[in-house]
Structure formats: structure tokens, C-alpha cells
Enzyme design. Structure first.
Site, mmCIF file in Angstrom:
data_model
loop_
_atom_site.group_PDB
_atom_site.id
_atom_site.type_symbol
_atom_site.label_atom_id
_atom_site.label_comp_id
_atom_site.label_asym_id
_atom_site.label_seq_id
_atom_site.Cartn_x
_atom_site.Cartn_y
_atom_site.Cartn_z
ATOM 1 N N ARG A 1 -8.988 1.360 9.382
ATOM 2 C CA ARG A 1 -8.676 -0.045 9.667
ATOM 3 C C ARG A 1 -9.771 -0.710 10.475
ATOM 4 N NH1 ARG A 1 -2.676 0.651 9.289
ATOM 5 N NH2 ARG A 1 -1.600 -1.300 9.625
ATOM 6 N N LYS B 1 0.834 -1.214 0.000
ATOM 7 C CA LYS B 1 0.000 0.000 0.000
ATOM 8 C C LYS B 1 0.864 1.257 0.000
ATOM 9 C CE LYS B 1 -2.308 -0.929 3.829
ATOM 10 N NZ LYS B 1 -1.713 -2.197 4.273
ATOM 11 N N ARG C 1 -0.042 -9.000 13.421
ATOM 12 C CA ARG C 1 -0.608 -7.921 12.590
ATOM 13 C C ARG C 1 -1.585 -8.485 11.564
ATOM 14 N NH1 ARG C 1 4.643 -5.265 10.477
ATOM 15 N NH2 ARG C 1 3.330 -3.772 9.367
ATOM 16 N N ARG D 1 12.020 -2.393 10.872
ATOM 17 C CA ARG D 1 10.990 -1.903 11.783
ATOM 18 C C ARG D 1 10.780 -2.923 12.898
ATOM 19 N NH1 ARG D 1 5.830 0.050 8.330
ATOM 20 N NH2 ARG D 1 4.825 -1.004 10.078
ATOM 21 N N ARG E 1 11.894 -6.712 4.931
ATOM 22 C CA ARG E 1 11.789 -5.271 4.642
ATOM 23 C C ARG E 1 12.812 -4.479 5.462
ATOM 24 N NH1 ARG E 1 6.052 -2.256 5.035
ATOM 25 N NH2 ARG E 1 6.122 -2.784 7.237
HETATM 26 P P1 AMP Z 1 1.437 0.471 9.249
HETATM 27 O O1 AMP Z 1 2.665 1.243 8.962
HETATM 28 O O2 AMP Z 1 0.248 0.933 8.454
HETATM 29 O O3 AMP Z 1 1.640 -1.023 9.133
HETATM 30 O O4 AMP Z 1 1.052 0.772 10.789
HETATM 31 C C1 AMP Z 1 1.932 0.441 11.838
HETATM 32 C C2 AMP Z 1 1.156 0.360 13.153
HETATM 33 O O5 AMP Z 1 0.575 1.643 13.455
HETATM 34 C C3 AMP Z 1 -0.012 -0.607 13.166
HETATM 35 O O6 AMP Z 1 0.378 -1.954 13.408
HETATM 36 C C4 AMP Z 1 -0.857 -0.023 14.288
HETATM 37 O O7 AMP Z 1 -0.309 -0.329 15.561
HETATM 38 C C5 AMP Z 1 -0.700 1.463 14.064
HETATM 39 N N1 AMP Z 1 -1.738 1.970 13.115
HETATM 40 C C6 AMP Z 1 -1.533 2.453 11.864
HETATM 41 N N2 AMP Z 1 -2.696 2.815 11.294
HETATM 42 C C7 AMP Z 1 -3.663 2.554 12.209
HETATM 43 C C8 AMP Z 1 -5.086 2.684 12.215
HETATM 44 N N3 AMP Z 1 -5.746 3.162 11.139
HETATM 45 N N4 AMP Z 1 -5.759 2.319 13.333
HETATM 46 C C9 AMP Z 1 -5.109 1.867 14.420
HETATM 47 N N5 AMP Z 1 -3.782 1.675 14.476
HETATM 48 C C10 AMP Z 1 -3.053 2.021 13.385
#
Ligand code: AMP
Length: 221
Positions: free
Chosen positions: A90, A15, A173, A162, A129
Site C-alpha cells: 500500500r 479486491k 481510508r 466492520r 458491507r
Molecule cells: P483492508 O481490509 O485491506 O481494508 O485493511 C484494513 C486496515 O488494515 C487498513 O485500513 C489499515 O489500517 C490496515 N492495513 C491493511 N493492509 C495494510 C498495509 N498494506 N499497510 C498498512 N496498513 C494496512
């Protein structure tokens, strides 16, 4: 007529990469809730420190704070002609809050591409990654390794993994994605907004399919 794209798909479906490529096509900003949280964490803000515990476990940050942070961002002037959302919404609560906020701004969701990738592929991609500490460029040790191990091709910055890209957290996740986020597939399908994209093609092919899907809805409008 604004263009609001909601990129849906499991973690590691590409994404973020695709959103960055779409910025050049649509000319609208890319808003990633994960990047916003990581920025807050880097700055050690109260919000960032609160989100940290959830992020490290691969769990969702509570809806109220997440919604407030993202809605504030998309209310800024640069999102007037649209936005590419990555990682938000989400949950159904977030999706409904987004609809309300967009309505207040005289906008609505244009298209929800669902980037389909298998669980095995997610695991393979995320554990390989690496991200540049300085400019945020993303590499994959298997598919897109940097020219010099450990350093960014773009700016020479140090690459890091990360915290949440270790196998245990990736599995959690994915579980969170199925439990909390997959209901959004039905939510957007019912509104005729969903467009499935095969996320296991090359990066170029995925971009091409995305561009075509967006072009098709814009022509209809
Ligand atoms: P991402 O980089 O999108 O994989 O997000 C990393 C982490 O940030 C996720 O595993 C969540 O802990 C938090 N996070 C990101 N976006 C959201 C969201 N829309 N709602 C809740 N937690 C989020």
C-alpha cells in the site's frame, strides 16, 4: 514459473472478493494484509493491539511491522508457486520491500490488476458491507443481501459491520489510498505490470476480465 498477483484498487473495489475467486483458478493462496491484522486483533496479540488504533482511524499501520508480517507469510512453503496479494503493498516502501523479498525467493510480480471504482461507489458499497463473524463471508445489504437479515447464508453466523466501514472512516481510508497507495499505479505502470479493470461491472464480469488479463501474461511468459 510462479504467478504473483498484486491486486490494486481503493477500499471496497472488490479486491478481497475477487482474490477469493482467483484462488480457485490459480491454485495459489490469497494473502490479505487486512485479514492478517484482523486475525491478530481477534487473538489480541501485541501486533494486533498495536494495529488497532490505525485501523480504527482508517490509517496505515507503519511499514516496518506490515512488511515484516506479510513477508513472513509469503515466505511460507504454500506460496512457492505464487500468491494473490490483496491490500499489500500500500506504499512505495512496501512495494520495494516486496520486490526484494520476491527476488530472494526467485520470484517476481507477474501482474498488477488495478480495479477501478469511483469514490461514490466505494462509499455506497462499504457502508452497506456486512461480514460474517464466524466464516468471514461478505455481504452487501444493497447488492447481495443475506437471505435472513443479520445472519450468514453459508454458516448461519452473525453478520457485523466492520468498525472502519462507517462513512467518516471510509472517507479517511479513501484519502489515505490517494495519498499513500496511488503512487503505486505509476510504480507498476513503469514496469509494464499494470492492467486496468473496470470494477463497476458485475462480479462475474470483473472475474472474467481478471482471468483474461492473467492468462494473457502467463502465455507471454
Ligand atoms: P483492508 O481490509 O485491506 O481494508 O485493511 C484494513 C486496515 O488494515 C487498513 O485500513 C489499515 O489500517 C490496515 N492495513 C491493511 N493492509 C495494510 C498495509 N498494506 N499497510 C498498512 N496498513 C494496512
Amino acid at each position: 514459473m510462479s504467478t504473483v498477483i498484486v491486486l490494486l484498487g481503493p477500499p471496497g473495489s472488490g479486491k478481497g472478493t475477487q482474490a477469493k475467486r482467483l484462488v480457485g483458478v490459480l491454485g495459489t493462496p490469497h494473502v490479505s494484509s487486512g485479514d492478517l491484522f484482523r486475525h491478530h486483533l481477534g487473538e489480541e496479540t501485541e501486533l494486533g493491539l498495536m494495529a488497532q488504533a490505525y485501523m480504527e482511524k482508517g490509517e496505515l499501520v507503519p511499514d516496518d511491522v506490515t512488511v515484516k508480517m506479510v513477508i513472513e507469510r509469503i515466505g511460507r512453503a504454500d506460496c512457492e508457486s505464487g500468491v494473490i496479494l490483496d491490500g499489500f503493498p500500500r506504499t512505495l516502501t512496501q512495494a520495494e520491500a516486496l520486490d526484494d523479498a520476491l527476488e530472494d525467493q526467485g520470484q517476481e510480480v507477474t501482474l498488477v490488476p488495478l480495479i477501478d471504482v469511483s469514490d461514490e461507489e466505494v462509499m455506497r458499497r462499504l457502508t452497506a458491507r456486512r461480514v460474517c463473524r464466524d466464516c468471514g463471508a461478505v455481504y452487501n445489504l444493497v447488492f447481495e443481501p443475506p437471505r435472513e437479515e443479520g445472519f450468514c447464508d453459508v454458516c448461519g453466523g452473525e453478520l457485523y459491520q466492520r468498525e472502519d466501514d462507517n462513512p467518516e472512516t471510509v472517507k479517511h481510508r479513501l484519502y489515505t489510498y490517494y495519498k499513500e497507495t496511488s503512487p503505486l499505479i505509476g510504480y507498476y505502470f513503469a514496469q509494464d505490470l499494470l492492467s486496468r479493470i473496470d470494477g463497476e461491472q458485475s462480479m462475474e464480469e470483473v472475474s472474467e476480465d481478471l482471468r483474461e488479463a492473467i492468462e494473457a501474461v502467463r502465455e507471454e511468459a
